[in-house]
Each structure stands twice: as structure tokens, then as C-alpha cells.
Enzyme design. Sequence first.
Site, PDB file in Angstrom:
ATOM      1  N   CYS A   1      16.288  15.581 -11.258  1.00 21.62           N
ATOM      2  CA  CYS A   1      17.323  15.812 -10.235  1.00 21.62           C
ATOM      3  C   CYS A   1      17.125  14.974  -8.980  1.00 21.62           C
ATOM      4  O   CYS A   1      17.991  14.964  -8.100  1.00 21.62           O
ATOM      5  CB  CYS A   1      17.384  17.295  -9.875  1.00 21.62           C
TER       6      CYS A   1
ATOM      7  N   HIS B   1       6.006  -0.304  -2.551  1.00 21.72           N
ATOM      8  CA  HIS B   1       5.637   0.539  -3.691  1.00 21.72           C
ATOM      9  C   HIS B   1       5.756   2.029  -3.390  1.00 21.72           C
ATOM     10  O   HIS B   1       5.240   2.846  -4.150  1.00 21.72           O
ATOM     11  CB  HIS B   1       4.227   0.201  -4.151  1.00 21.72           C
TER      12      HIS B   1
ATOM     13  N   ASN C   1       0.822  -1.201   0.000  1.00 16.97           N
ATOM     14  CA  ASN C   1       0.000   0.000   0.000  1.00 16.97           C
ATOM     15  C   ASN C   1       0.858   1.254   0.000  1.00 16.97           C
ATOM     16  O   ASN C   1       2.002   1.256   0.475  1.00 16.97           O
ATOM     17  CB  ASN C   1      -0.937  -0.002   1.204  1.00 16.97           C
TER      18      ASN C   1
ATOM     19  N   ASP D   1      -0.444   4.313   1.220  1.00 18.86           N
ATOM     20  CA  ASP D   1      -1.233   5.293   1.969  1.00 18.86           C
ATOM     21  C   ASP D   1      -0.676   5.638   3.346  1.00 18.86           C
ATOM     22  O   ASP D   1      -1.189   6.519   4.020  1.00 18.86           O
ATOM     23  CB  ASP D   1      -2.674   4.805   2.129  1.00 18.86           C
TER      24      ASP D   1
END
Length: 261
Positions: free
Chosen positions: A118, A107, A90, A92
Site C-alpha cells: 500500500c 538511495h 548514504n 544514515d
Amino acid sequence: MRGRHVVALTGAGCSTESGIPDYRGEGTLARARRPVRFEVYAADPVARARYWSRAVVGWPRFCAAPPNAGHRALARLERAGIVRAVITQNVDRLHQAAGTREVVELHGALAEVRCLACGALEGRAELQERLLGLNPGWLDHEAEIAPDGDADLETSLAEFHVAGCRRCAGVLKPNVVFFGEQVPAAIVERAYALVESAELLVVLGSSLTVFSGLRFVRRAEALGTPIAIVNVGPTRGDALASLKIEARLGELLPRLAERLA
């Protein structure tokens, strides 16, 4: 779980009860659309405008979503020394908001954006203010929240302006792994090390459809480590599990924490 070194692998099913939709859960396939792929996002200004025009609308509800009973129960199990770490698919950060300390984000997290030129990082909340400054009144658009902080918004992009990096004016991207990208090697190795140290791997709320999560279940199975899966619906790891339970995490995990912690 009692008396064992437990590692949890969590997916979107942990957060649906907080109001964050998933890609593959109950009723999702009928309405889900394909997420943008990294190579398209990086190369196509129109794709970026489409992404950010929707993300601006989805962000307020996404970042306001609270941890649910399942998140809080996992944090309680960690405090009790039962769950040693959470590996999550997740983006979140609701595990951290609930109090879990040892979290590996496979992720990334939508709370940050990164410049593709940059590498500079910026808070997503700060970028939201810049985007609204460039696109006054955009929040007047109404749309249903979609997975990963997106929104089901259908409107003209002709007047939407995308913000660039404050340092170099380069292309900004959410600091998450898009489809078509690889999970950073250091994150993968850290997660593998946790799985290899575990005496039980518990999969919570993941269909294990994508390889980024399934590989850890396969590693546990290869090591002879017991695997327990709690999910509503089938998963790609069911054949490898010692135990599969069909249940909502917000109902099952608090009962588990009450018994063990």
C-alpha cells in the site's frame, strides 16, 4: 572551490569515521557479504526473516552513530555558501544531523520503512519496537555491526517473527534502494540538475563502484565541469578527475572549512 558553485557527491567513506562500516573500504572486502537483492527480499519470507533478524541487532548502534568532523565541516561549508548541495549515496542521514540542509538521498534512508503493498511509511524506530515485541530478548544476541545497519549475526531464524504493515499487513521494506532496484527517476533528475548547475563537483568518500554515483561524475566530465575526488583508495572516476587526493575526510574537510569558511 573558492568563488565557485560547488556540489558534493558523498559515499560511505563519509560515515566510516562515525563507526558505520562500508562495503568496499579498507579491510572490508575480506569480511563483506553480498547484500540482499530486492527480488529475493520481495519473494522469499526466509530472506526477509534473515534480513530483519540481523537489522534488529544492528539498528541500535547504527542509529546512535553521531556525525563526524567531516559531516560537520561540510555543513559549515554549506552555511558559508561554498557547497550548495550534497548528493549522497548514504542512508544514515548524518549529513542532516550535522546541519546540512540541501541533501539529495540517492538511495533513501534507513530511518523509514515502506509497505510494498500500500506504500504506507513507518518510522524505523517504531518498527524496531514492534519487532522487539514480537521477538523478546532478540537484542541479547551479540554481533558486529555491518554496512547499512545490518549485523553479522549467525543464529536460527526458526523463532524470529517479521512484522507486517500496520495498515494492510503487507510486506515492509526499508525505504532504501536495494541492489536490483532503480533509484527513483525524480531523485535522479534532481541530482542531475544540481550537477549541471555546478562549477565544481567534489566526490567525497566514494569508490564510485556503482553506477548510481558514477553517472554524475560522467555527466560533469561531459559538461567540462572540473571534478575533485577525495577518497582512500582508487575510484572508477579517477581518470576523469582534475584532482585526486588520498585522505581521510574527517581530517581534510575541517582544514578545508577552516580555510574557506
